[in-house]
Design a protein around this motif. Structure first.
Motif, PDB file in Angstrom:
ATOM      1  N   SER A  97       0.765  -1.332   0.106  1.00  0.00           N
ATOM      2  CA  SER A  97      -0.124  -0.013   0.102  1.00  0.00           C
ATOM      3  C   SER A  97       0.848   1.312   0.002  1.00  0.00           C
ATOM      4  N   ASN A  98       2.155   1.102   0.218  1.00  0.00           N
ATOM      5  CA  ASN A  98       3.007   2.125   0.098  1.00  0.00           C
ATOM      6  C   ASN A  98       3.503   2.516  -1.293  1.00  0.00           C
ATOM      7  N   LEU A 158      17.892   3.547   0.958  1.00  0.00           N
ATOM      8  CA  LEU A 158      16.664   3.034   0.345  1.00  0.00           C
ATOM      9  C   LEU A 158      15.894   4.623  -0.303  1.00  0.00           C
ATOM     10  N   TRP A 159      15.814   5.687   0.593  1.00  0.00           N
ATOM     11  CA  TRP A 159      15.298   6.769   0.205  1.00  0.00           C
ATOM     12  C   TRP A 159      16.010   7.863  -0.438  1.00  0.00           C
ATOM     13  N   ARG A 191       6.502   1.041  -3.731  1.00  0.00           N
ATOM     14  CA  ARG A 191       6.287   0.468  -5.150  1.00  0.00           C
ATOM     15  C   ARG A 191       6.868   1.216  -6.295  1.00  0.00           C
ATOM     16  N   THR A 192       6.977   2.355  -6.391  1.00  0.00           N
ATOM     17  CA  THR A 192       7.541   3.119  -7.404  1.00  0.00           C
ATOM     18  C   THR A 192       9.029   2.946  -7.260  1.00  0.00           C
ATOM     19  N   MET A 193       9.601   2.827  -6.347  1.00  0.00           N
ATOM     20  CA  MET A 193      11.212   2.350  -5.814  1.00  0.00           C
ATOM     21  C   MET A 193      11.130   1.119  -6.505  1.00  0.00           C
ATOM     22  N   LEU A 194      10.739   0.052  -6.054  1.00  0.00           N
ATOM     23  CA  LEU A 194      10.958  -1.051  -6.600  1.00  0.00           C
ATOM     24  C   LEU A 194      10.716  -1.262  -8.232  1.00  0.00           C
ATOM     25  N   GLU A 195       9.604  -0.477  -8.530  1.00  0.00           N
ATOM     26  CA  GLU A 195       9.430  -0.738 -10.083  1.00  0.00           C
ATOM     27  C   GLU A 195      10.394  -0.052 -10.956  1.00  0.00           C
ATOM     28  N   SER A 196      11.127   0.988 -10.212  1.00  0.00           N
ATOM     29  CA  SER A 196      12.328   1.701 -11.005  1.00  0.00           C
ATOM     30  C   SER A 196      13.407   0.743 -11.097  1.00  0.00           C
ATOM     31  N   ALA A 197      13.579  -0.352 -10.133  1.00  0.00           N
ATOM     32  CA  ALA A 197      14.618  -1.088 -10.106  1.00  0.00           C
ATOM     33  C   ALA A 197      14.463  -2.488 -10.815  1.00  0.00           C
ATOM     34  N   GLY A 198      13.280  -2.441 -11.697  1.00  0.00           N
ATOM     35  CA  GLY A 198      13.145  -3.565 -12.364  1.00  0.00           C
ATOM     36  C   GLY A 198      11.907  -4.621 -11.798  1.00  0.00           C
ATOM     37  N   TRP A 199      11.171  -4.006 -10.724  1.00  0.00           N
ATOM     38  CA  TRP A 199      10.063  -4.960 -10.486  1.00  0.00           C
ATOM     39  C   TRP A 199       9.045  -5.132 -11.427  1.00  0.00           C
TER      40      TRP A 199
END
Length: 215
Positions: free
Chosen positions: A88-89, A214-215, A93-101
């Motif tokens: 829900s965060n 992370l951030w 989500r955006t961080m993981l997607e930008s790394a290839g999720w």
């Protein structure tokens, strides 16, 4: 001389603190030096947290960056047959997607296989995750899914609960979250015939993926 009840009570407390009283059951109250002393200057909080976290049945992984974290999550998905991921965060989500999720996100928590959250802090001394109501779904995401995965960074590591609360104070000032809790490994109980059972009141497995940043 004390002239009221409050002064007399304070005087008694002061006298008690200046004279030691024998402990009635010393065998049950003695603490080791390690339990009460602060960490040494060269103590590695990441190692201490990993040791304590795994001792309480948590599963720990260290990742140098988010890309490695995604790779570790992909391996976990294959090993555990995880298909329905809930998070829900939006920042995570955006961080993981930008790394290839590329697995997408399951829309509901109720029937997901695994949930991903962040944390306010990691308490090294107890191997605990400090969580709060600032998460978009509050505490629910960390306790409802059968597998809880926490993503955290080294700068969130602290030694003790007092340090974690100080970190919260620095972050939120006078507006602390209305709900703050510690999660220490999978849920477990020994209420039934004194047999330890995990996953009764919460997740059956808890993972912590620690990255350098992370951030």
């Amino acid at each position: 001389m004390p002239d009221n009840a409050k002064d007399r009570i304070l005087q008694k407390i002061k006298q008690a603190l200046t004279s030691s009283v024998p402990v009635p059951f010393p065998e049950h109250t003695q603490l080791s030096a390690e339990a009460v002393l602060p960490p040494q200057a060269d103590a590695d909080l990441a190692i201490l947290f990993a040791e304590q976290f795994t001792q309480i049945q948590g599963q720990f992984a260290y990742c140098t960056d988010i890309a490695e974290c995604v790779a570790q999550l992909n391996m976990l998905a294959e090993k555990k047959a995880i298909q329905k991921w809930y998070c829900s965060n939006a920042v995570i989500r955006t961080m993981l997607e930008s790394a290839g999720w590329n697995k997408g996100w399951h829309p509901t928590l109720a029937d997901c296989h695994a949930s991903i959250t962040g944390a306010e802090a990691l308490v090294a001394r107890t191997g605990s995750l400090l969580l709060s109501s600032t998460a978009s779904s509050g505490r629910t995401t960390s306790v409802y899914a059968p597998i809880h995965i926490c993503l955290a960074a080294e700068q969130q590591l602290v030694y003790d609960i007092a340090d974690a609360m100080q970190l919260l104070q620095q972050k939120y000032g006078q507006h602390l979250p209305s709900f703050i809790t510690l999660a220490s490994g999978p849920s477990r109980t020994a209420d039934i015939e004194k047999t330890l059972v995990t996953g009764v009141h919460g997740p059956k497995e808890v993972f912590c993926f620690l990255t350098e940043s992370l951030w």
